[in-house]
Design a protein around this motif. Structure first.
Motif, PDB file in Angstrom:
ATOM      1  N   LEU A   1     -40.478  13.183  18.262  1.00  0.00           N
ATOM      2  CA  LEU A   1     -40.300  12.373  19.355  1.00  0.00           C
ATOM      3  C   LEU A   1     -41.520  11.461  19.622  1.00  0.00           C
ATOM      4  O   LEU A   1     -41.636  10.205  19.646  1.00  0.00           O
ATOM      5  CB  LEU A   1     -40.303  12.921  20.944  1.00  0.00           C
ATOM      6  CG  LEU A   1     -39.070  13.976  20.559  1.00  0.00           C
ATOM      7  CD1 LEU A   1     -38.810  14.486  22.122  1.00  0.00           C
ATOM      8  CD2 LEU A   1     -37.793  13.399  20.335  1.00  0.00           C
ATOM      9  N   ALA A  46     -34.597  11.576  20.640  1.00  0.00           N
ATOM     10  CA  ALA A  46     -35.836  10.700  20.201  1.00  0.00           C
ATOM     11  C   ALA A  46     -35.436   9.432  21.304  1.00  0.00           C
ATOM     12  O   ALA A  46     -34.397   9.138  21.983  1.00  0.00           O
ATOM     13  CB  ALA A  46     -35.581  10.065  18.935  1.00  0.00           C
ATOM     14  N   THR A  56     -36.803  15.056  25.664  1.00  0.00           N
ATOM     15  CA  THR A  56     -36.727  13.592  25.335  1.00  0.00           C
ATOM     16  C   THR A  56     -37.966  13.055  26.014  1.00  0.00           C
ATOM     17  O   THR A  56     -38.554  13.563  27.013  1.00  0.00           O
ATOM     18  CB  THR A  56     -35.598  13.108  25.601  1.00  0.00           C
ATOM     19  OG1 THR A  56     -35.709  11.603  25.241  1.00  0.00           O
ATOM     20  CG2 THR A  56     -35.157  13.031  27.056  1.00  0.00           C
TER      21      THR A  56
END
Length: 463
Positions: free
Chosen positions: A136, A463, A419
Motif C-alpha cells: 500500500l 490499494a 487500505t
C-alpha cells in the motif's frame, strides 16, 4: 401464445429480442445473437447485453461476420467497453483489442502459507504492518536489470528468472521453486512476446530498471487476501493442491499494470486506424484487426501478459517475505495462477475472455466472491457451449459511484479490509458484489465446473 414478459418488453425497447430457457438467456438484435448463463434471481442488465451484442457484430464492410460465438457467464455485468464475464470467439486470424482492454492477462494467483490461522493470529499486527508498507505504501525493492526484462519479453519467464541477480526481493526467493511454479500458471506456456512491444524504459541499456508498478496490486477490484480453507468439497483436488481444512492461503488478484495500458491503448488505436477509408465507422466504436495485424497484436498482448505474470510473482514474494520475517515460515507453494483477461488460440478460433476464466477439462480455476463472501478453487469441465470457460468470480452488482453513497456499514466484524483510502473500503463493500453461491451453483448445474475447495476471507488488502 403467452404474452411477452415484463423483461422481454423492457429489452424490446432496446431493440433486443430475449428468450429464457432454464438458466440461459438467448438474446438477439438484428443478425447478432448471444447466450448468457444467469440464475433467475440475479438481474440481467440492459447495458451489458447491448455491449455483448455490439461485440458479436464486430467486423468490416467486406467481411461483416468474423465473430463465431458470443456468450457470458453469471458474473456478467457492464464494463467500460466490453461486458465483464463475456467470451467472444472469432475466426483464427482476427483479434478485437477492445474486448480485452488495457488490463491484459489480469488474473488470480493462489499460494499456500503452510500455516493455520491460530498459528498466525499472534503475528497478525506485524504481518499487516509489513504488507501495508510493501503493498500500500510502496516501499518496494524489486531490482530487475534491463537484460532480465528483455529475456522475459523475448523468451519467457524461465529465462527472466535466470537473469535476475540475487538482490532485493530476489535475494531470499527460492529460485528452484519459482522455476517449478511456472508450470502451474495456466496458459503461460502458450504466450508469445517481443521486446519491441514493451515500453522502452524497461528494455533499454544494461542497468537496473525502475518499474514503479512492478509488485503492485492496482485499483478497482484487485486485491491481496488471506483466506482460510473453510470446506473441502473434492478431496482428490484438495489433496493435489496441498490444502487441508483450516489452512491459510493467500489469493492475489492483479494484472499487467502500466505495460498492459501501453499495449492495450496502442492496439486499440491501431484497430481504429485500420478501418477502411471511405466507409462509415461502426456506431459501436468497436474495431477488429485481422491477418498480420492480428498476429502482431497477439504477440504484443503476450508481452504484457508476461509482465502480469512477473507482477503477481513479486506480490507473492512480498507475502512470503512477510511470513518468513514475522513467523519464520517457509512452507508456501503455488496452487494455481490463472488469467481471466486475454486472447488465446483454441479449437480453431481466437477466444477473447473478458473477465472470464479458462475452464478446460481438468484445469483448475479460481472464483473469488467478495471481502465478505467465500471464494472457491474449482476444476473446469470443458463445456464447449460456454467456450471452455467459467466466471472469474461473483461479479459486480452495484456500480462504484452508487455503492459509495449506499455503503453505510463499512465497519463490520464479518469482513476486514486493510487500505489507506477509505473510499476503497466503500467501493469494494461486499454488498457491491453478487452472492457467490448462486453464481457457482448455476455453473455447476450447467456442467462448466466442479467446486473443490471453499475459502473463507480473513483479511483483505486493497490499494
Amino acid at each position: 401464445m403467452t404474452s411477452p414478459s415484463r423483461l422481454q418488453r423492457a429489452f424490446a425497447r432496446h431493440g433486443v429480442a430475449l428468450q429464457r430457457d432454464g438458466a440461459v438467456y438467448h438474446v438477439r438484435r438484428a443478425d447478432r445473437q448471444a447466450r448468457i448463463l444467469l440464475p433467475a434471481d440475479l438481474p440481467l442488465e440492459a447495458k451489458a447485453v447491448t455491449q455483448l451484442l455490439d461485440f458479436a457484430g464486430v467486423g468490416w464492410p467486406d467481411r461483416p461476420d468474423p465473430v463465431r460465438c458470443a456468450c457470458a457467464t453469471p458474473d456478467f455485468h457492464p464494463g467500460s467497453l466490453a461486458p465483464v464475464g463475456s467470451i467472444v470467439a472469432t475466426d483464427p486470424d482476427v483479434v478485437i483489442p477492445a474486448a480485452i482492454g488495457t488490463d491484459i492477462y489480469c488474473g488470480m494467483r493462489l499460494i499456500t502459507t503452510g500455516l493455520r490461522q491460530d498459528e498466525l493470529l499472534a503475528h497478525e499486527p506485524r504481518i499487516v504492518e509489513h504488507l501495508t508498507r510493501r503493498l500500500l505504501v510502496g516501499e518496494t525493492d524489486v531490482p530487475v536489470p534491463a537484460i532480465a526484462f528483455r529475456a522475459l519479453f523475448e523468451r519467457g519467464p524461465q529465462d527472466c528468472l535466470e537473469a535476475l541477480a540475487a538482490e532485493g526481493i530476489w535475494a531470499s526467493a527460492d529460485r528452484d521453486r519459482l522455476h517449478r511454479e511456472v508450470a502451474a500458471c495456466v496458459g503461460l506456456d502458450g504466450l508469445g512476446g517481443k521486446v519491441e512491444y514493451a515500453p522502452d524504459h524497461l528494455v533499454a541499456g544494461r542497468d537496473r530498471v525502475r518499474a514503479p508498478d512492478l509488485g503492485t496490486v492496482g485499483s478497482g477490484n484487485h486485491f491481496v487476501e488471506f483466506q482460510t480453507v473453510d470446506a473441502v468439497l473434492d478431496r482428490r483436488i484438495a489433496y493435489s493442491a496441498g490444502l487441508r481444512l483450516g489452512d491459510v492461503v493467500v489469493m492475489i488478484h492483479s494484472g499487467s499494470r502500466g505495460v498492459g495500458f501501453h499495449v492495450g491503448r496502442r492496439w486499440m488505436d491501431r484497430a481504429r486506424h485500420r478501418w477502411p477509408a471511405g466507409h462509415a465507422h461502426p456506431e459501436s466504436g468497436l474495431y477488429a484487426l485481422r491477418g498480420d495485424d492480428a498476429a502482431e497484436c497477439l504477440e504484443a498482448m503476450g508481452t504484457a501478459a508476461r509482465y502480469a505474470w512477473l507482477n503477481r510473482v513479486v506480490i507473492a514474494e512480498w507475502v512470503r517475505e512477510a511470513l518468513e520475517s514475522c513467523v519464520g515460515a517457509g512452507g508456501s507453494r503455488l496452487v494455481v495462477d490463472v488469467p481471466h483477461n486475454f486472447v488465446s488460440a483454441e479449437h480453431g478460433m481466437h477466444l477473447h475472455r473478458k473477465g472470464s476464466t479458462p475452464a478446460r477439462a481438468g484445469e483448475w480455476a479460481l472464483l473469488p466472491g467478495s471481502m465478505g463472501d467465500a471464494s472457491y478453487l474449482v476444476e473446469g469441465l470443458g463445456h464447449p457451449d460456454w467456450l471452455w470457460s467459467c466466471s472469474h468470480g461473483a461479479g459486480r452488482a452495484v456500480r462504484r459511484q452508487v455503492i459509495r453513497r449506499e455503503a453505510k456499514d463499512a465497519a463490520s466484524s464479518s469482513w476486514r479490509c486493510v487500505t489507506l483510502r477509505e473510499e476503497r473500503r466503500l467501493q469494494e463493500h461486499p454488498s457491491a458484489y453478487k452472492p457467490i453461491g448462486p453464481v457457482l451453483n448455476c455453473q455447476e448445474e450447467a456442467g462448466l465446473l466442479r467446486a473443490a475447495v471453499k475459502l473463507k476471507p480473513w483479511l483483505t488488502f486493497k490499494a
